[in-house]
Scaffold this active site. Sequence first.
Site: not given
Length: 158
Positions: A17, A41, A90, A127
């Site tokens: 990040h 969440k 990614r 994460s």
Amino acid sequence: MRRVVCPGSFDPITNGHLDIIGRSARLYDEVTVAVLINVEKSSLFTVDERIEILQTVTKEYPNVKVRKFHGLLVDFCKQNDIPAIVKGIRVVSDFDYELQMAQLNYRLSGVETLFMPTNPEYSFLSSSRVKEIARYGGDVSGLVPDLVHQLLIERLRG
């Protein structure tokens, strides 16, 4: 003024990040790191904790500000006069998902999305994986800023 937003949950922020934020800060006059409030969440760190962490680890970039948001990212962009979103990519599966979101966001609002390839050093990093490794006692130093490493150990291992 050239403005861009880097959105995410940042729970926790990783060096991947930070790489995207730092590269964006070199390219744009103002970078807003937008921390998603997702009540659906369960997060390891509260939104306010994530904002405080992000403010600390991005302090070397005077053109970066950190804000929270909920709802549609494009609405946040419009309310803050931000014409573009930067997303780190990614792997190909990221691109598949993010391309659809980019096209939908543009259709909804005209907000552009710019894709930035992740530094290969961080292409495996997320994460979720960091939290899982830390939860089981694995070493995540080098994957997250030192502050985040310390906070993960405190939060997950007591």
